[in-house]
Write an enzyme that holds these catalytic residues in place. Structure first.
Site, PDB file in Angstrom:
ATOM      1  N   LYS A 176       0.843  -1.199   0.000  1.00 42.37           N
ATOM      2  CA  LYS A 176       0.000   0.000   0.000  1.00 42.37           C
ATOM      3  C   LYS A 176       0.875   1.244   0.000  1.00 42.37           C
ATOM      4  O   LYS A 176       1.514   1.577   0.999  1.00 42.37           O
ATOM      5  CB  LYS A 176      -0.925   0.056   1.218  1.00 42.37           C
ATOM      6  CG  LYS A 176      -2.050   1.067   0.955  1.00 42.37           C
ATOM      7  CD  LYS A 176      -2.521   1.835   2.154  1.00 42.37           C
ATOM      8  CE  LYS A 176      -1.768   3.053   2.558  1.00 42.37           C
ATOM      9  NZ  LYS A 176      -1.897   4.236   1.716  1.00 42.37           N
ATOM     10  N   GLU A 255       9.447   1.287  10.831  1.00 39.38           N
ATOM     11  CA  GLU A 255      10.482   2.303  10.561  1.00 39.38           C
ATOM     12  C   GLU A 255       9.797   3.648  10.691  1.00 39.38           C
ATOM     13  O   GLU A 255       8.992   4.024   9.827  1.00 39.38           O
ATOM     14  CB  GLU A 255      11.032   2.142   9.130  1.00 39.38           C
ATOM     15  CG  GLU A 255      11.733   0.830   8.855  1.00 39.38           C
ATOM     16  CD  GLU A 255      13.127   0.764   9.453  1.00 39.38           C
ATOM     17  OE1 GLU A 255      13.614   1.787   9.979  1.00 39.38           O
ATOM     18  OE2 GLU A 255      13.714  -0.319   9.407  1.00 39.38           O
TER      19      GLU A 255
END
Ligand code: NAP
Length: 495
Positions: A176, A255
């Protein structure tokens, strides 16, 4: 520019328009609409996840030997390299970034596929020490379906950092991309699906699912077929995803954001430090998770260093990413530019000195673009919001420090722990500080250098897990231990 129908999503092995709402993608240098991308719906996520699950379990993929999966990754790298100029132009149009940067990102994506192929072919499974009449070994198996959710700031590089190891590990992937910048992911999806088709591998191993994070991203994270989510983006979103993953007892790698300190000691090579600090914060217009956005300068050199830094900041060339002379390109979106401007206004209201910048550039050529001048602020305590929160734009906050203990306390006084830069000629001091600072990556007399071979990730609110390096593939696998009996000696309850 790539001549592709970039308004179509890749859903369960089929290119078609998503059935969700349409959103314009805009060139931030001009404000012009590039194309309109139709989001997928939660039902289409479900369709993609079911198909991905079957594709991952298909023996044609699951049993494919490592060297043949590596061949697929090399083929993707080759296709990326062939399309490098087109992909770079597309990414510059979609994100506003400079062409030199987007070209480097495209080659870095190809390099990621190649490195991952090599890591895959050379990965070994371990025979562990035995304590009886058996051989024990540890093997690694794919998780099945991986959800990969990426931000808008370096699309092709972050997409590749997730797709390459996830496929190498034997999974199917649902990617996505960010709603503001879906085009490069869709173009990359064309190349990967072409390589899969050429190799006769199951359709549905990769889906590219554009749409809003709160709908499409959320549906991916919560889908029962998704066995791991790898996410790059903001800390607040990472926390939401982490909570949903905990409900499913699902591994997740995050992250996240940063507010990275860059430190100039009194013995630093000033020319090197000036170049490094400028590049560290203002390249990518500051829209970089590892941007050196908090500058600490030894008090004895503070005014002198800051004066020169401000003079050089004023000379940076602002312009569109398509101009090869541009150093500071527009921000990704007009709404993001406004959010950055609001932070500078907040700093002003808190009593900051705006040493340069602090506004959009003036001139007809900047009128329609999402431009903001590189900005240097100081005069604030470390507790001010602009010293603590990630602005993700071309805004540097400078603070003086007195000695190493004071520096460590100030640098670590942050919820983030992503990166740090040190400028000094004293290697012992560099070593001491590098080991005391809370950061996943420390650069000494350099900044923003990357190697795919070197693990990357954050401490504290900057994330969980590491990408890159030889072990990246392992992050997309489950470990299983096998015991093989080697003789006929009876077990304790044998008759
Ligand atoms: P973001 O708002 O967190 O979005 C990142 C991605 O998550 C987008 O695709 C977004 O979709 C999606 N998303 C949003 N809400 C979601 C939800 N509830 N469930 C699942 N997915 C959801 O971050 P951003 O503004 O795009 O990117 C900037 C941030 O990324 C900064 O904080 C930066 O530091 C961080 N970053 C970190 C690294 C690193 O390696 N540590 C690298 C690059 C960037 P939509 O936006 O399409 O709605």
């Amino acid at each position: 520019m790539l001549q592709l129908p970039l308004d179509e999503a890749l859903i369960a092995g089929e290119w078609r328009r998503g059935a969700g709402p349409a959103a314009d993608t805009v060139d931030p240098a001009t404000g012009h609409t590039l194309t309109t991308v139709h989001a997928v719906t939660a039902d289409e996520v479900d369709e993609a996840a079911e198909r991905a699950s079957r594709a991952a379990a298909d023996p044609a993929w699951r049993e494919l030997p490592a060297h043949r999966r590596a061949r697929l990754l090399h083929r993707v790298a080759e296709l990326i390299e062939t399309e490098a100029e087109n992909l770079s132009a597309l990414q510059t149009a979609d994100t506003g970034k400079c062409r030199t940067e987007t070209l480097a990102l495209v080659h870095s994506a190809a390099g990621t596929f190649r490195y991952t192929a090599a890591a895959l072919e050379t990965a070994e499974e371990t025979v562990t020490p035995s304590r009886g009449a058996y051989v024990t070994m540890s093997v690694y198996e794919p998780v099945g379906v991986v959800g990969a959710i990426t931000p808008w700031n370096s699309p092709i590089a972050s997409d590749a950092q997730k797709i390459a190891p996830a496929l190498a590990a034997g999974n199917a992937v649902l990617l996505k991309p960010a709603e503001w910048t879906p085009l490069v992911a869709l173009a990359l999806g064309r190349l990967v699906s072409r390589a899969l088709a050429e190799a006769g591998l199951p359709a549905g191993l990769l889906s590219v699912l554009p749409g809003a994070g709160s709908v499409v991203g959320d549906a991916i994270v919560r889908h029962p077929r998704v066995g791991k989510v790898t996410f790059t983006g903001g800390t607040a979103t990472g926390r939401t995803i982490g909570r949903a993953a905990a409900e499913k007892i699902m591994p997740v790698s995050l992250e996240l954001g940063g507010k990275s300190p860059t430190v100039v000691f009194e013995d630093a090579d000033v020319e090197q430090a000036l170049a490094g600090v400028l590049f560290g914060i203002f390249s990518s217009s500051g829209q970089s998770c590892i941007a050196g956005s908090r500058l600490f300068v030894a008090r004895s050199r503070y005014e002198e260093f800051l004066g020169e830094l401000v003079a050089r900041t004023r000379k940076l060339r602002i312009g569109p990413g398509t101009d090869p002379h541009t150093q500071v390109a527009p921000l990704v979106h007009h709404r993001h530019r406004d959010a950055v401007a609001a932070y500078v206004d907040l700093a002003r209201s808190e009593g900051a000195r705006v040493r340069c910048g602090g506004a959009a550039p003036e001139g007809e050529e900047y009128r329609d673009g999402a431009y903001y001048l590189p900005t240097v602020l100081d005069g604030l305590p470390g507790s001010a919001r602009v010293c603590r929160e990630e602005i993700f734009g071309p805004v540097l906050v400078a603070l003086p420090f007195d000695d190493e203990d004071d520096l460590v306390a100030q640098a670590n006084d942050s919820v983030y722990g992503l990166a740090c830069g040190i400028w000094t000629r004293d290697h012992r001091r560099a070593w001491r500080f590098a080991r005391r600072v809370e950061a996943g990556t420390v650069w000494i007399n350099t900044y923003k250098q990357f190697s795919i071979a070197t693990p990357f990730g954050g401490m504290k609110d900057s994330g969980l897990g590491r990408e890159k390096g030889r072990d990246a593939i392992r992050g997309y696998q489950r470990q299983k231990s096998l015991y093989w009996g080697t003789d006929d000696s009876p077990l304790p309850w044998a008759g």
